[in-house]
Each structure stands twice: as structure tokens, then as C-alpha cells.
Design a protein around this motif. Structure first.
Motif, mmCIF file in Angstrom:
data_model
loop_
_atom_site.group_PDB
_atom_site.id
_atom_site.type_symbol
_atom_site.label_atom_id
_atom_site.label_comp_id
_atom_site.label_asym_id
_atom_site.label_seq_id
_atom_site.Cartn_x
_atom_site.Cartn_y
_atom_site.Cartn_z
ATOM 1 N N PRO A 124 -24.459 80.521 9.970
ATOM 2 C CA PRO A 124 -25.333 81.665 9.641
ATOM 3 C C PRO A 124 -24.981 82.279 8.290
ATOM 4 C CG PRO A 124 -24.506 81.840 11.886
ATOM 5 C CD PRO A 124 -23.751 80.718 11.244
ATOM 6 N N ASN A 133 -29.692 79.099 6.221
ATOM 7 C CA ASN A 133 -29.642 79.732 7.534
ATOM 8 C C ASN A 133 -29.434 81.214 7.277
ATOM 9 O OD1 ASN A 133 -29.344 80.405 10.198
ATOM 10 N ND2 ASN A 133 -27.448 79.282 10.529
ATOM 11 N N SER A 148 -29.452 85.290 7.080
ATOM 12 C CA SER A 148 -29.193 86.314 8.086
ATOM 13 C C SER A 148 -30.346 87.301 8.199
ATOM 14 C CB SER A 148 -27.902 87.066 7.748
ATOM 15 O OG SER A 148 -27.982 87.626 6.457
ATOM 16 N N ASP A 174 -32.099 73.077 16.512
ATOM 17 C CA ASP A 174 -31.655 74.376 17.018
ATOM 18 C C ASP A 174 -31.654 75.379 15.877
ATOM 19 O OD1 ASP A 174 -30.771 73.644 19.810
ATOM 20 O OD2 ASP A 174 -29.407 72.348 18.689
ATOM 21 N N GLY A 175 -32.121 76.599 16.151
ATOM 22 C CA GLY A 175 -32.082 77.663 15.157
ATOM 23 C C GLY A 175 -33.287 77.643 14.234
ATOM 24 N N HIS A 192 -31.216 84.615 12.638
ATOM 25 C CA HIS A 192 -30.361 83.489 12.240
ATOM 26 C C HIS A 192 -28.882 83.830 12.389
ATOM 27 C CE1 HIS A 192 -33.972 81.565 10.658
ATOM 28 N NE2 HIS A 192 -34.256 82.725 10.135
ATOM 29 N N ARG A 193 -28.514 84.319 13.567
ATOM 30 C CA ARG A 193 -27.120 84.666 13.806
ATOM 31 C C ARG A 193 -26.337 83.485 14.359
ATOM 32 N NH1 ARG A 193 -28.919 90.352 16.566
ATOM 33 N NH2 ARG A 193 -28.974 91.619 14.668
ATOM 34 N N ASP A 194 -27.037 82.398 14.665
ATOM 35 C CA ASP A 194 -26.404 81.206 15.207
ATOM 36 C C ASP A 194 -26.525 80.067 14.197
ATOM 37 O OD1 ASP A 194 -25.833 82.392 17.741
ATOM 38 O OD2 ASP A 194 -27.956 82.152 18.259
ATOM 39 N N THR A 220 -25.428 70.698 10.397
ATOM 40 C CA THR A 220 -25.259 71.992 11.048
ATOM 41 C C THR A 220 -24.783 72.981 9.996
ATOM 42 O OG1 THR A 220 -24.713 70.982 13.195
ATOM 43 C CG2 THR A 220 -24.081 73.279 12.858
#
Length: 251
Positions: free
Chosen positions: A53, A108, A110, A73-74, A119-121, A50
Motif C-alpha cells: 500500500p 497501490n 493510499s 486482489d486489491g 488501498h490499505r492492503d 504484489t
């Protein structure tokens, strides 16, 4: 040979926390070293990462490795020294062959390539490594959206180097003794695992009951030797599963 099942629980994994990164390792990785847990079959790495961001893995090298990234996710931005770049998203099968040598980064970010905010999460993905059949091959890259296949149910062959999967695999890998399958099971749906000398099953999401092993939760894994097509049944919320089918092992 009788089938044997080795259950590895999620909380037994090695873990790396670096502020921007929360990484859980099924096998020895980086400074986490255990000579008794370096691989299973031909699978050397299975990391559940994980990434926060605006952060990620800066440009770094790889060599002689088939690397498959599966985003849960993402979105993960990939760039490499062979000119490949893009966003890896859920349902996109992606493989990078490091071969004779490649540099790449995984972020990830931005911002997207179009300059729009994104990609804010956090992004969560499983990255898996296996060795190629031949050292020093030319670096390569392949990707394909398989969301439609996943929606139809059953196992989808995400990546394979096995001849028997040549007409139905999404992408290829340079390893003739290995294949990776993925399934998004509906609640209470049942599938069979492969019949193979080595099977590695990872619960990427949800929970599932496996014949001879009991109930597995997210992050749990099975290492099955002489697998006999054991049945796996999703829990009441369904499950997303990653299954490695392997006909050989590292010495």
C-alpha cells in the motif's frame, strides 16, 4: 507435429524483491536475463506482482508493446500521458497499447481519485506483454468489466486480436495472432484448452489438473506446443486460469 508440454513450476521463476514489491517473472525480465527463456510464442512478459500500500511503479516509458494487466486482489491506480486514469480492480479487463511511446504509472495508492482512503492492503496482479502487429502505432487504452461473464462460467476472451474472436472479446489488442482467455473455475469443473500452435496456461489462483501434465498449483505455468485441446480440471477449492492462445511465435 506432436503436442509437447513444458511445465514451469512457480518456484523456478525469477524473483525481484524491493521492499515494496514482490515480483515473480515467468520470462527474462529486467536484470534477470536468460537467453534460453525470453518468450513463448508471442508472449514476452508474464509477471505476477504484489505491491505494498502507498507504493508502486513511478512514471516510466514504454514503446511498441501491448500490455494487459489483470488484477487478482486489491486495486491498482493507472495514470498515463494520454490522459487515462482510474482504478483497475478484479474482473476489469485492461489493455494499454504503448505504440509510438507512452508514459504511465501504476500505484497501490493510499487515496482514491475522490479523496477517500483506500488501498490499505497489498495489490496483486499479473501483467502480460506481447508485441503489436505494427510498430509505431498511436498509443491507446481500453478497459471493460467482465465479472458478469466470468460468473457464467467457461472461458471468457479477455483480449484478442484474432478475427475469430471479434464478436465476443472483451477488449482488443493489436496482435492478430494472439488472444488471452480467463476462467474462474468452480471446484472440480473441467474445461478444454485451445487447439493452437502455442498455448500458455498460468494458474493465477488455486490448483488444477491438466491432461498430460498433472497437478498445477498457484504460480505454475504450462507452455504447450501444438496444443490439442487438453482438458483442465479445477481442484477442490477451484482455480483462476489465464490462457494465451497463439498462432505464431517470435523468431
Amino acid at each position: 507435429m506432436a503436442s509437447t508440454i513444458d511445465l514451469r513450476r512457480a518456484d523456478e521463476r525469477y524473483r525481484t524483491r524491493a521492499g515494496w514489491l514482490d515480483s515473480k517473472h515467468s520470462f527474462s525480465f529486467s536484470h534477470h536475463w536468460d537467453p534460453a527463456n525470453t518468450h513463448f510464442g508471442l508472449l514476452l512478459v508474464s509477471n505476477d506482482d504484489t505491491v505494498a500500500p502507498g507504493t508502486g511503479f513511478d512514471t516510466h516509458p514504454h514503446r511498441d508493446m501491448e500490455i494487459i494487466t489483470w488484477v487478482l486482489d486489491g486495486g491498482l491506480v493507472h495514470q498515463d500521458s494520454e490522459g487515462h486514469n482510474g482504478v483497475i480492480y478484479p474482473g476489469l479487463a485492461q489493455r494499454m497499447s504503448a505504440g509510438s511511446g507512452i508514459l504511465h504509472s501504476e500505484k497501490n495508492d493510499s487515496w482514491t481519485f475522490t479523496g477517500e482512503p483506500a488501498h490499505r492492503d497489498p495489490v496483486r496482479f499479473v501483467q502480460m506483454w506481447t508485441i503489436p502487429d505494427t510498430a509505431g502505432i498511436a498509443p491507446g487504452y481500453e478497459q471493460l468489466d467482465i465479472n458478469d461473464q466470468l460468473t457464467r462460467g467457461g472461458w471468457t476472451t479477455l483480449a484478442s486480436g484474432m478475427a475469430k474472436h471479434a464478436d465476443r472479446r472483451a477488449i482488443g489488442i493489436r496482435q492478430k495472432h494472439a488472444a488471452l482467455h480467463v476462467a474462474r473455475l468452480r471446484p472440480d469443473e473441467t474445461l478444454e484448452l485451445a487447439t493452437a500452435p502455442f498455448v500458455h496456461l498460468y494458474v493465477a489462483r488455486g490448483e488444477a489438473a491438466v491432461e498430460g501434465a498433472g497437478l498445477l498449483h498457484q504460480g505454475d505455468a504450462l507452455r504447450i506446443t501444438a496444443a490439442e485441446g487438453q482438458r483442465v480440471t479445477a481442484g477442490p477449492e477451484g482455480a483462476e486460469l489465464l490462457q494465451w492462445e497463439m498462432t505464431a511465435a517470435l523468431n
